[in-house]
Design an enzyme around this catalytic site. Sequence first.
Site, PDB file in Angstrom:
ATOM      1  CG  ASN A   7     -11.925  47.344  29.545  1.00  0.00           C
ATOM      2  OD1 ASN A   7     -12.405  46.386  28.841  1.00  0.00           O
ATOM      3  ND2 ASN A   7     -11.089  46.559  29.993  1.00  0.00           N
ATOM      4  CE  LYS A   9     -11.072  43.562  32.759  1.00  0.00           C
ATOM      5  NZ  LYS A   9     -10.899  42.968  33.865  1.00  0.00           N
ATOM      6  CG  HIS A  90      -6.216  44.640  29.435  1.00  0.00           C
ATOM      7  ND1 HIS A  90      -6.755  43.767  29.931  1.00  0.00           N
ATOM      8  CD2 HIS A  90      -7.258  45.762  30.436  1.00  0.00           C
ATOM      9  CE1 HIS A  90      -7.804  43.428  31.021  1.00  0.00           C
ATOM     10  NE2 HIS A  90      -7.856  44.477  31.192  1.00  0.00           N
ATOM     11  CD  GLU A  92      -8.195  40.744  31.994  1.00  0.00           C
ATOM     12  OE1 GLU A  92      -9.164  41.772  30.911  1.00  0.00           O
ATOM     13  OE2 GLU A  92      -8.210  40.818  32.923  1.00  0.00           O
ATOM     14  CD  GLU A 157      -5.933  48.265  34.243  1.00  0.00           C
ATOM     15  OE1 GLU A 157      -7.034  48.853  34.237  1.00  0.00           O
ATOM     16  OE2 GLU A 157      -5.920  47.514  33.085  1.00  0.00           O
ATOM     17  N   GLY A 163      -8.719  42.685  39.101  1.00  0.00           N
ATOM     18  CA  GLY A 163     -10.205  41.609  39.744  1.00  0.00           C
ATOM     19  C   GLY A 163      -9.599  41.193  40.453  1.00  0.00           C
ATOM     20  CB  SER A 195      -8.968  46.157  42.818  1.00  0.00           C
ATOM     21  OG  SER A 195      -9.169  44.392  42.287  1.00  0.00           O
TER      22      SER A 195
END
Length: 231
Positions: A7, A9, A90, A92, A157, A163, A195
Amino acid sequence: MKIIAANFKMNGDREFVDNWFQNFDADTENLVVVGLPAIYLESSVQNFNKSHFKIAAQNVSKFNNPGAYTGQMSSAMLNDVGVEFCIVGHSEAREHLCEDNQSVYEKYSCLKSFSITPIVCIGESLEVREANNHLDFISDQIEKFNTAEDKIIFAYEPIWAIGTGLVPTQEQIEEMSSHIKSHFSQQVTVLYGGSVNSKNSSEILNMNNIDGVLVGGASLNAEEFANIAQS
Ligand code: PGA
């Protein structure tokens, strides 16, 4: 065969993406899926899609019919340029783009109608985990999919692992993957994301009920990602 998904991003530019593909060199039977910013999808499909190597979008519109949806990209458009996978839900996108369980399910349905494989992201916050509500929280996130008949790919996730360098324990990951699978009578694929790097990937890929990984930061380095794909 495992699924090893990247990904990117909102990272990279044209040169970065081209160099990445030139430098990515993995000898693997795993299916490698690379999630790119929308603007680089078409050229990457043309240049790099192969049988064990697929290009993914990172989001799609929840509207299936063409129309007055400024700024949106439909499943038909992804299909038109040959994209075969798409990340939806996701954390985010849930945080910054007001994505919720209903819109994630609508996106999933749109993608399915064009035979694009959705990778549905789910995951709890640290607050939810610390309150010991993580299993119920994930049950809510996947509830709408219970009636789906086809094979589903979920990417578990945990938000607190994205991250951050924090990775859940083997027990935590296995507990969640079997919890997810227990909701379904049909085959469900569960990836782990958060991660992941080349040091921890083989341990994660060997866990029970884990069918692959979704990799953010570490996927931006083509050599690192190739090591993960080969692990
Ligand atoms: P990370 O991101 O690997 O950088 O933790 C994973 C993701 O957000 O998909």
